[in-house]
Scaffold this motif. Structure first.
Motif, PDB file in Angstrom:
ATOM      1  N   PHE A 253      10.555   1.022   7.234  1.00 20.86           N
ATOM      2  CA  PHE A 253       9.914   0.137   7.530  1.00 20.86           C
ATOM      3  C   PHE A 253      11.125  -1.256   8.441  1.00 20.86           C
ATOM      4  CE2 PHE A 253       5.973   0.440   5.029  1.00 20.86           C
ATOM      5  CZ  PHE A 253       5.337   0.719   6.763  1.00 20.86           C
ATOM      6  N   GLY A 254      12.108  -0.339   8.197  1.00 26.33           N
ATOM      7  CA  GLY A 254      13.252  -1.403   8.449  1.00 26.33           C
ATOM      8  C   GLY A 254      14.042  -2.561   7.164  1.00 26.33           C
ATOM      9  N   ARG A 255      13.774  -2.624   6.456  1.00 24.11           N
ATOM     10  CA  ARG A 255      13.694  -3.644   5.144  1.00 24.11           C
ATOM     11  C   ARG A 255      14.285  -3.343   4.272  1.00 24.11           C
ATOM     12  NH1 ARG A 255      12.600  -5.950   9.554  1.00 24.11           N
ATOM     13  NH2 ARG A 255      10.681  -6.895   9.439  1.00 24.11           N
ATOM     14  N   ASP A 256      14.475  -4.373   3.272  1.00 21.33           N
ATOM     15  CA  ASP A 256      15.214  -3.621   1.696  1.00 21.33           C
ATOM     16  C   ASP A 256      14.025  -3.518   0.801  1.00 21.33           C
ATOM     17  OD1 ASP A 256      16.652  -5.324  -0.591  1.00 21.33           O
ATOM     18  OD2 ASP A 256      18.229  -3.695   0.440  1.00 21.33           O
ATOM     19  N   ARG A 257      14.941  -2.712  -0.236  1.00 23.71           N
ATOM     20  CA  ARG A 257      13.818  -2.918  -1.419  1.00 23.71           C
ATOM     21  C   ARG A 257      13.370  -3.540  -1.939  1.00 23.71           C
ATOM     22  NH1 ARG A 257      16.187  -4.016  -5.739  1.00 23.71           N
ATOM     23  NH2 ARG A 257      18.335  -4.142  -5.464  1.00 23.71           N
ATOM     24  N   THR A 258      14.236  -4.945  -2.087  1.00 25.04           N
ATOM     25  CA  THR A 258      13.839  -6.824  -2.360  1.00 25.04           C
ATOM     26  C   THR A 258      12.839  -6.920  -1.887  1.00 25.04           C
ATOM     27  OG1 THR A 258      15.148  -7.710  -1.502  1.00 25.04           O
ATOM     28  CG2 THR A 258      16.171  -7.019  -3.427  1.00 25.04           C
ATOM     29  N   THR A 259      12.928  -6.683  -0.558  1.00 27.39           N
ATOM     30  CA  THR A 259      11.779  -6.529   0.351  1.00 27.39           C
ATOM     31  C   THR A 259      10.129  -6.438   0.076  1.00 27.39           C
ATOM     32  OG1 THR A 259      12.830  -7.160   2.909  1.00 27.39           O
ATOM     33  CG2 THR A 259      10.922  -7.531   2.812  1.00 27.39           C
ATOM     34  N   VAL A 260      10.395  -4.753  -0.405  1.00 30.02           N
ATOM     35  CA  VAL A 260       9.393  -4.067  -0.637  1.00 30.02           C
ATOM     36  C   VAL A 260       8.814  -4.701  -1.446  1.00 30.02           C
ATOM     37  CG1 VAL A 260       8.464  -1.863  -1.534  1.00 30.02           C
ATOM     38  CG2 VAL A 260      10.209  -2.376   0.243  1.00 30.02           C
TER      39      VAL A 260
ATOM     40  N   HIS B  99      13.276   1.950  -2.074  1.00 29.67           N
ATOM     41  CA  HIS B  99      13.803   2.149  -1.645  1.00 29.67           C
ATOM     42  C   HIS B  99      13.647   2.443   0.142  1.00 29.67           C
ATOM     43  CE1 HIS B  99      18.084   2.460   0.658  1.00 29.67           C
ATOM     44  NE2 HIS B  99      18.058   3.301   0.295  1.00 29.67           N
ATOM     45  N   ASP B 100      12.722   3.942  -0.197  1.00 29.70           N
ATOM     46  CA  ASP B 100      12.834   4.800   0.845  1.00 29.70           C
ATOM     47  C   ASP B 100      11.940   3.833   1.621  1.00 29.70           C
ATOM     48  OD1 ASP B 100      14.530   6.256   0.106  1.00 29.70           O
ATOM     49  OD2 ASP B 100      12.941   7.005  -1.046  1.00 29.70           O
TER      50      ASP B 100
ATOM     51  N   LEU C  60       0.079  -1.605  -0.203  1.00 28.73           N
ATOM     52  CA  LEU C  60      -0.100   0.271   0.161  1.00 28.73           C
ATOM     53  C   LEU C  60       1.015   1.900   0.167  1.00 28.73           C
ATOM     54  CD1 LEU C  60      -2.843  -1.222   2.169  1.00 28.73           C
ATOM     55  CD2 LEU C  60      -3.145  -0.539  -0.384  1.00 28.73           C
ATOM     56  N   CYS C  61       2.051   1.338   0.389  1.00 32.14           N
ATOM     57  CA  CYS C  61       2.711   2.150   0.329  1.00 32.14           C
ATOM     58  C   CYS C  61       2.906   2.805  -1.010  1.00 32.14           C
ATOM     59  CB  CYS C  61       4.046   2.240   2.026  1.00 32.14           C
ATOM     60  SG  CYS C  61       3.803   2.255   3.698  1.00 32.14           S
ATOM     61  N   LEU C  62       4.060   1.956  -1.571  1.00 36.32           N
ATOM     62  CA  LEU C  62       4.264   1.266  -2.502  1.00 36.32           C
ATOM     63  C   LEU C  62       2.899   2.592  -4.064  1.00 36.32           C
ATOM     64  CD1 LEU C  62       7.607   1.648  -4.109  1.00 36.32           C
ATOM     65  CD2 LEU C  62       6.374  -0.815  -4.499  1.00 36.32           C
ATOM     66  N   GLN C  63       1.999   1.688  -3.374  1.00 37.68           N
ATOM     67  CA  GLN C  63       0.985   1.825  -4.650  1.00 37.68           C
ATOM     68  C   GLN C  63       0.824   2.986  -4.255  1.00 37.68           C
ATOM     69  OE1 GLN C  63       0.265  -0.081  -7.362  1.00 37.68           O
ATOM     70  NE2 GLN C  63       1.737  -1.067  -6.111  1.00 37.68           N
ATOM     71  N   CYS C  64       0.977   3.496  -2.841  1.00 35.87           N
ATOM     72  CA  CYS C  64       0.101   5.090  -2.813  1.00 35.87           C
ATOM     73  C   CYS C  64       1.201   6.544  -2.965  1.00 35.87           C
ATOM     74  CB  CYS C  64      -0.654   5.618  -1.564  1.00 35.87           C
ATOM     75  SG  CYS C  64      -1.754   4.359  -0.927  1.00 35.87           S
ATOM     76  N   ARG C  65       2.588   6.063  -3.615  1.00 39.35           N
ATOM     77  CA  ARG C  65       4.108   6.705  -3.728  1.00 39.35           C
ATOM     78  C   ARG C  65       3.853   6.905  -4.571  1.00 39.35           C
ATOM     79  NH1 ARG C  65       1.452   9.835  -1.496  1.00 39.35           N
ATOM     80  NH2 ARG C  65       2.290  10.979  -2.931  1.00 39.35           N
ATOM     81  N   ALA C  66       5.258   6.024  -5.096  1.00 41.50           N
ATOM     82  CA  ALA C  66       5.825   5.593  -6.598  1.00 41.50           C
ATOM     83  C   ALA C  66       6.615   4.444  -6.375  1.00 41.50           C
ATOM     84  CB  ALA C  66       6.420   6.766  -7.312  1.00 41.50           C
TER      85      ALA C  66
END
Length: 73
Positions: free
Chosen positions: A26-33, A20-21, A9-15
Protein backbone atom coordinates in the motif's frame (compact mmCIF):
# COMPACT_ATOMS: atom_id res chain seq x y z
CA UNK A 1 -4.61 6.01 -0.46
CA UNK A 2 -5.71 3.12 1.77
CA UNK A 3 -8.01 3.70 4.69
CA UNK A 4 -7.35 2.05 8.07
CA UNK A 5 -9.99 -0.60 7.36
CA UNK A 6 -8.17 -1.68 4.18
CA UNK A 7 -4.94 -2.24 6.06
CA UNK A 8 -6.69 -3.91 8.99
CA UNK A 9 -8.56 -6.36 6.77
CA UNK A 10 -5.45 -7.30 4.84
CA UNK A 11 -3.58 -7.94 8.04
CA UNK A 12 -6.43 -9.90 9.66
CA UNK A 13 -6.86 -12.10 6.62
CA UNK A 14 -3.22 -12.97 6.33
CA UNK A 15 -1.11 -12.88 9.49
CA UNK A 16 0.45 -10.38 11.86
CA UNK A 17 3.95 -11.06 10.52
CA UNK A 18 2.93 -9.66 7.13
CA UNK A 19 2.60 -6.06 8.39
CA UNK A 20 5.76 -5.05 6.52
CA UNK A 21 4.59 -6.65 3.25
CA UNK A 22 1.10 -5.15 3.54
CA UNK A 23 2.57 -1.73 4.25
CA UNK A 24 4.84 -2.08 1.23
CA UNK A 25 1.92 -3.12 -1.01
CA UNK A 26 0.00 0.00 0.00
CA UNK A 27 3.04 2.29 -0.07
CA UNK A 28 3.05 2.61 3.72
CA UNK A 29 5.28 1.66 6.63
CA UNK A 30 4.58 -1.35 8.89
CA UNK A 31 3.93 1.04 11.77
CA UNK A 32 1.15 2.66 9.73
CA UNK A 33 -0.41 -0.78 9.29
CA UNK A 34 -0.22 -1.41 13.03
CA UNK A 35 -1.73 2.00 13.80
CA UNK A 36 -4.53 1.41 11.27
CA UNK A 37 -5.37 -1.90 12.92
CA UNK A 38 -5.52 -0.22 16.32
CA UNK A 39 -7.85 2.48 14.95
CA UNK A 40 -10.18 -0.14 13.47
CA UNK A 41 -10.15 -2.26 16.63
CA UNK A 42 -11.03 0.81 18.71
CA UNK A 43 -13.96 1.57 16.40
CA UNK A 44 -15.29 -1.98 16.72
CA UNK A 45 -16.98 -0.90 19.95
CA UNK A 46 -19.66 0.52 17.63
CA UNK A 47 -21.96 -2.45 16.86
CA UNK A 48 -22.78 -1.29 13.32
CA UNK A 49 -19.10 -0.84 12.44
CA UNK A 50 -18.21 -4.16 14.06
CA UNK A 51 -20.93 -5.94 12.05
CA UNK A 52 -19.59 -4.37 8.84
CA UNK A 53 -15.98 -5.34 9.52
CA UNK A 54 -16.98 -8.85 10.61
CA UNK A 55 -18.98 -9.28 7.38
CA UNK A 56 -16.06 -8.22 5.23
CA UNK A 57 -13.71 -10.49 7.21
CA UNK A 58 -16.06 -13.44 6.59
CA UNK A 59 -16.13 -12.73 2.86
CA UNK A 60 -12.35 -12.40 2.66
CA UNK A 61 -11.87 -15.57 4.70
CA UNK A 62 -14.22 -17.50 2.42
CA UNK A 63 -12.29 -16.31 -0.63
CA UNK A 64 -8.70 -16.43 0.65
CA UNK A 65 -8.93 -18.78 3.63
CA UNK A 66 -8.13 -18.12 7.26
CA UNK A 67 -4.75 -16.73 8.37
CA UNK A 68 -2.08 -19.39 8.38
CA UNK A 69 -4.28 -21.75 6.38
CA UNK A 70 -6.57 -22.46 9.33
CA UNK A 71 -10.32 -22.13 9.17
CA UNK A 72 -12.15 -20.01 11.75
CA UNK A 73 -13.92 -21.93 14.44
Amino acid sequence: MPCPADLHLCLQCRAADFAHDIGYAFGRDRTTVSHACNVVEDRRDDPAFDDFVASVERVLTSVFGAPGGREHE
